[in-house]
Design a protein around this motif. Sequence first.
Motif, PDB file in Angstrom:
ATOM      1  N   ALA A  95       0.853  -1.186   0.000  1.00  0.00           N
ATOM      2  CA  ALA A  95       0.000   0.000   0.000  1.00  0.00           C
ATOM      3  C   ALA A  95       0.892   1.239   0.000  1.00  0.00           C
ATOM      4  O   ALA A  95       2.034   1.188   0.476  1.00  0.00           O
ATOM      5  CB  ALA A  95      -0.900   0.006   1.233  1.00  0.00           C
ATOM      6  N   SER A 100       0.131  -2.052   4.703  1.00  0.00           N
ATOM      7  CA  SER A 100      -0.540  -3.254   4.236  1.00  0.00           C
ATOM      8  C   SER A 100       0.174  -3.763   2.989  1.00  0.00           C
ATOM      9  O   SER A 100       0.831  -3.008   2.272  1.00  0.00           O
ATOM     10  CB  SER A 100      -2.009  -2.943   3.925  1.00  0.00           C
ATOM     11  OG  SER A 100      -2.719  -4.119   3.625  1.00  0.00           O
ATOM     12  N   ALA A 102      -0.631  -6.418  -0.374  1.00  0.00           N
ATOM     13  CA  ALA A 102      -1.610  -7.216  -1.107  1.00  0.00           C
ATOM     14  C   ALA A 102      -0.872  -8.266  -1.923  1.00  0.00           C
ATOM     15  O   ALA A 102       0.250  -8.041  -2.387  1.00  0.00           O
ATOM     16  CB  ALA A 102      -2.448  -6.331  -2.029  1.00  0.00           C
ATOM     17  N   ARG A 111      -5.253 -11.530  -1.309  1.00  0.00           N
ATOM     18  CA  ARG A 111      -5.181 -11.398   0.143  1.00  0.00           C
ATOM     19  C   ARG A 111      -4.502 -10.081   0.491  1.00  0.00           C
ATOM     20  O   ARG A 111      -3.637  -9.614  -0.246  1.00  0.00           O
ATOM     21  CB  ARG A 111      -4.370 -12.534   0.773  1.00  0.00           C
ATOM     22  CG  ARG A 111      -5.003 -13.877   0.655  1.00  0.00           C
ATOM     23  CD  ARG A 111      -4.094 -14.949   1.266  1.00  0.00           C
ATOM     24  NE  ARG A 111      -4.701 -16.242   1.161  1.00  0.00           N
ATOM     25  CZ  ARG A 111      -5.492 -16.800   2.079  1.00  0.00           C
ATOM     26  NH1 ARG A 111      -5.750 -16.142   3.198  1.00  0.00           N
ATOM     27  NH2 ARG A 111      -6.010 -17.986   1.900  1.00  0.00           N
ATOM     28  N   THR A 112      -4.892  -9.520   1.619  1.00  0.00           N
ATOM     29  CA  THR A 112      -4.130  -8.415   2.184  1.00  0.00           C
ATOM     30  C   THR A 112      -3.541  -8.903   3.506  1.00  0.00           C
ATOM     31  O   THR A 112      -4.122  -9.756   4.197  1.00  0.00           O
ATOM     32  CB  THR A 112      -4.984  -7.154   2.397  1.00  0.00           C
ATOM     33  OG1 THR A 112      -6.095  -7.460   3.231  1.00  0.00           O
ATOM     34  CG2 THR A 112      -5.464  -6.591   1.060  1.00  0.00           C
ATOM     35  N   TRP A 113      -2.377  -8.353   3.830  1.00  0.00           N
ATOM     36  CA  TRP A 113      -1.588  -8.810   4.967  1.00  0.00           C
ATOM     37  C   TRP A 113      -1.103  -7.620   5.784  1.00  0.00           C
ATOM     38  O   TRP A 113      -0.868  -6.544   5.228  1.00  0.00           O
ATOM     39  CB  TRP A 113      -0.335  -9.543   4.487  1.00  0.00           C
ATOM     40  CG  TRP A 113      -0.539 -10.640   3.508  1.00  0.00           C
ATOM     41  CD1 TRP A 113      -0.694 -10.507   2.145  1.00  0.00           C
ATOM     42  CD2 TRP A 113      -0.591 -12.037   3.774  1.00  0.00           C
ATOM     43  NE1 TRP A 113      -0.832 -11.734   1.571  1.00  0.00           N
ATOM     44  CE2 TRP A 113      -0.764 -12.698   2.546  1.00  0.00           C
ATOM     45  CE3 TRP A 113      -0.486 -12.788   4.946  1.00  0.00           C
ATOM     46  CZ2 TRP A 113      -0.855 -14.083   2.451  1.00  0.00           C
ATOM     47  CZ3 TRP A 113      -0.567 -14.174   4.844  1.00  0.00           C
ATOM     48  CH2 TRP A 113      -0.752 -14.808   3.615  1.00  0.00           C
ATOM     49  N   THR A 120      -3.114 -12.446   7.707  1.00  0.00           N
ATOM     50  CA  THR A 120      -4.037 -12.061   6.649  1.00  0.00           C
ATOM     51  C   THR A 120      -5.094 -11.134   7.245  1.00  0.00           C
ATOM     52  O   THR A 120      -5.676 -11.439   8.280  1.00  0.00           O
ATOM     53  CB  THR A 120      -4.721 -13.294   6.040  1.00  0.00           C
ATOM     54  OG1 THR A 120      -3.738 -14.158   5.489  1.00  0.00           O
ATOM     55  CG2 THR A 120      -5.701 -12.898   4.947  1.00  0.00           C
ATOM     56  N   GLN A 122      -7.530  -9.643   5.038  1.00  0.00           N
ATOM     57  CA  GLN A 122      -8.719  -9.766   4.196  1.00  0.00           C
ATOM     58  C   GLN A 122      -8.409 -10.750   3.070  1.00  0.00           C
ATOM     59  O   GLN A 122      -7.274 -10.824   2.590  1.00  0.00           O
ATOM     60  CB  GLN A 122      -9.114  -8.415   3.599  1.00  0.00           C
ATOM     61  CG  GLN A 122     -10.418  -8.393   2.842  1.00  0.00           C
ATOM     62  CD  GLN A 122     -11.613  -8.692   3.711  1.00  0.00           C
ATOM     63  OE1 GLN A 122     -12.129  -9.799   3.684  1.00  0.00           O
ATOM     64  NE2 GLN A 122     -12.046  -7.723   4.499  1.00  0.00           N
TER      65      GLN A 122
END
Length: 131
Positions: A95, A100, A102, A111-113, A120, A122
Amino acid sequence: HTDWIRRVAMSSDGQLVATASDDHLVKVWDANTGTVKHTLEGHSRGVWAVDFSPDTKLLASGGDDRTIILWDVATGQRLRTCEGHADAVNMVSFAPDGTSLASAGAERHIRTWDPNTCQTTQTFYGHLNQV
């Protein structure tokens, strides 16, 4: 590298270039001199994705071994490994604020981390083909 380079990324300050290769390695290069600063070993299969954090402190790499590895750019040390994809990791992207990360996987999920914990945050479903 001794095999195909799958992805390149440039640091936000333009001083470094990272390459991801089928030879299981990530290399960090000095963009001004063309010399290798670090050869990063940790993936067990080909590496298909790399991205620098906006502050250039971290480098994320992902590949055919289904993992994302976070590296300390200054030292070349492996910091942590993010696991959760059921298939190859095709892309990684920080990001703009660096808080974050992705990733896109061949299992058709994004996935986002949290890059500090590799948790994870999302998972996005519904893609009909690899992402």
